[in-house]
Design a protein around this motif. Sequence first.
Motif, PDB file in Angstrom:
ATOM      1  N   CYS A  94      21.832 -50.873  96.444  1.00  0.00           N
ATOM      2  CA  CYS A  94      22.282 -50.552  95.077  1.00  0.00           C
ATOM      3  C   CYS A  94      23.788 -50.320  95.055  1.00  0.00           C
ATOM      4  O   CYS A  94      24.359 -49.766  95.996  1.00  0.00           O
ATOM      5  N   THR A  95      24.419 -50.747  93.986  1.00  0.00           N
ATOM      6  CA  THR A  95      25.821 -50.434  93.773  1.00  0.00           C
ATOM      7  C   THR A  95      25.915 -49.032  93.182  1.00  0.00           C
ATOM      8  O   THR A  95      24.912 -48.426  92.833  1.00  0.00           O
ATOM      9  N   VAL A  97      27.015 -48.206  90.276  1.00  0.00           N
ATOM     10  CA  VAL A  97      26.547 -48.249  88.886  1.00  0.00           C
ATOM     11  C   VAL A  97      25.020 -48.235  88.848  1.00  0.00           C
ATOM     12  O   VAL A  97      24.412 -47.526  88.041  1.00  0.00           O
ATOM     13  N   GLN A  98      24.384 -49.002  89.731  1.00  0.00           N
ATOM     14  CA  GLN A  98      22.920 -49.015  89.785  1.00  0.00           C
ATOM     15  C   GLN A  98      22.377 -47.660  90.229  1.00  0.00           C
ATOM     16  O   GLN A  98      21.345 -47.215  89.720  1.00  0.00           O
ATOM     17  N   PHE A 101      22.569 -45.403  87.077  1.00  0.00           N
ATOM     18  CA  PHE A 101      21.642 -45.691  85.986  1.00  0.00           C
ATOM     19  C   PHE A 101      20.175 -45.705  86.413  1.00  0.00           C
ATOM     20  O   PHE A 101      19.300 -45.419  85.602  1.00  0.00           O
ATOM     21  N   LYS A 102      19.890 -46.022  87.669  1.00  0.00           N
ATOM     22  CA  LYS A 102      18.494 -46.104  88.112  1.00  0.00           C
ATOM     23  C   LYS A 102      18.002 -44.856  88.835  1.00  0.00           C
ATOM     24  O   LYS A 102      16.797 -44.620  88.892  1.00  0.00           O
TER      25      LYS A 102
END
Length: 193
Positions: A94-95, A97-98, A101-102
């Motif tokens: 995952c980055t 940002v991911q 948000f996740k």
Amino acid sequence: VIVLMLGSMAAYILARVKSSLFLYAYFTLGIMVPVHTILIPTFILMKNFGLYNTRQGLIILYAVSNLSLAVFILVGFMKSIPKEIEEAAIIDGCTMVQVFFKIIFPLSRPGLSTIGILTFLNCWNEYLFAYVLISNSNLKTITQGVYALQGTYSTNYGPLCAGLTLAIIPVLIIYVLFSEQVIAGMCAGAVKG
């Protein structure tokens, strides 16, 4: 929604990515500034930017004025989330940002609910800035409408009580829908063990 998104992103950066005491203090100083001290400069800025007597100006003002409280509460809440969950997501590819948000954003739901309710109450009950920045009768807020029901020399209490009841109903509905999340958000991190 604006306060929740911007506040949670700023809190994530301050709690997880780059911990800066200066930026945290800068955000939290907004809680200590009385509203009355920034009334005239805010009026001048809104007039210069063409936001006087517009809904957009009032929305921007409400978002900015509630951002400090959101960052203050969410930084403490996000620091209580275990760092191992974030590290596992990064290892899985995952980055940042991911991860936000996740992983972090869904886990912060109790804190976000608390901020959402407090922001809604602050905006819904706010009278001073709306009184100063809105003069068009079509754009007036509900607090201005309820105040307009009061007469100068006499007051008809029937319409006034009906207006107050209508003003209270949305607040009660929002609180009933999110009360469990608010209690969980307020109690998060209260017990160590």
